[in-house]
Every structure is written in C-alpha cells, then in structure tokens.
Design an enzyme around this catalytic site. Structure first.
Site, PDB file in Angstrom:
ATOM      1  N   CYS A  51     -14.494 -47.481   0.899  1.00 23.92           N
ATOM      2  CA  CYS A  51     -14.252 -46.178   1.533  1.00 23.92           C
ATOM      3  C   CYS A  51     -15.317 -45.162   1.116  1.00 23.92           C
ATOM      4  O   CYS A  51     -15.336 -44.711  -0.030  1.00 23.92           O
ATOM      5  CB  CYS A  51     -12.845 -45.711   1.136  1.00 23.92           C
ATOM      6  SG  CYS A  51     -12.502 -43.990   1.480  1.00 23.92           S
ATOM      7  N   CYS A  65     -14.061 -41.726  -0.073  1.00 24.36           N
ATOM      8  CA  CYS A  65     -13.465 -41.824  -1.417  1.00 24.36           C
ATOM      9  C   CYS A  65     -14.553 -41.652  -2.472  1.00 24.36           C
ATOM     10  O   CYS A  65     -14.371 -40.950  -3.470  1.00 24.36           O
ATOM     11  CB  CYS A  65     -12.786 -43.181  -1.618  1.00 24.36           C
ATOM     12  SG  CYS A  65     -11.458 -43.509  -0.454  1.00 24.36           S
TER      13      CYS A  65
END
Length: 101
Positions: A26, A29
């Site tokens: 991700c 993230c």
C-alpha cells in the site's frame, strides 16, 4: 518473550493506542508512516502505535470493519475514541489526536 496478541494489547492498554491497519503493497500507507511517527513523537509518546498488517491479520481488519487502507483507529482500554481512513495531513492528524493525550 511471546508476541503479544494485538487484541489483548488493544483491550488492556491504559494508554491510548493508535492502530495502523496497513499492507506492504500500500503506497499511501508508506506515505503516512513518517507522518504518524512525527505526530506521535510531537505528542510526547503518550499515544502508542500498533501496526497491523491486514494481509497477515485479516480477521482483525474484519473485526474492526476496515474496508480500505490506510485506516487508523485510536483505542483506549478497548474503546474506539477516533477513526479515520485514507491519507491525512500531518496537521489534521495532530489536531485529531492531541485532544486525546
């Protein structure tokens, strides 16, 4: 020392804990990681950080209805105080969390 069960950490902690639901793949993230570290440092370490990889702990993500990542939930003694998904500016994160320290 045995690895602590995240559920135990969340339910028993007297400190506020920011749970960061993330995944290795991700991008957002990874963008958020240094921001979270900076904000928690600025708040004097009063909020602990618990990172939960949703690929390794899908049941935790399900339990807390995490549908997208990054997703942040602030707990204290097992209660949800605040939650937010997606990218957050450093300023907004600081504003949101400082009310809980």
């Amino acid at each position: 020392m045995p690895k602590k069960n995240p559920k135990d950490i969340i339910s028993k902690s007297q400190d506020a804990i920011l749970v960061d639901f993330y995944a290795e793949w991700c991008g957002p993230c990874q963008t958020m990681d240094p921001i979270i570290d900076e904000v928690l440092t600025e708040l004097g370490g009063k909020i602990k950080l618990l990172k939960i990889n949703i690929d390794k702990s899908p049941q935790m993500a399900q339990q807390f209805a995490v549908r997208s990542i990054p997703n942040y939930i602030l707990f204290k003694k097992g209660k949800i105080l605040w939650r937010k998904g997606g990218l957050i500016t450093k300023r907004d994160l600081h504003q949101a969390l400082k009310g809980f320290v």
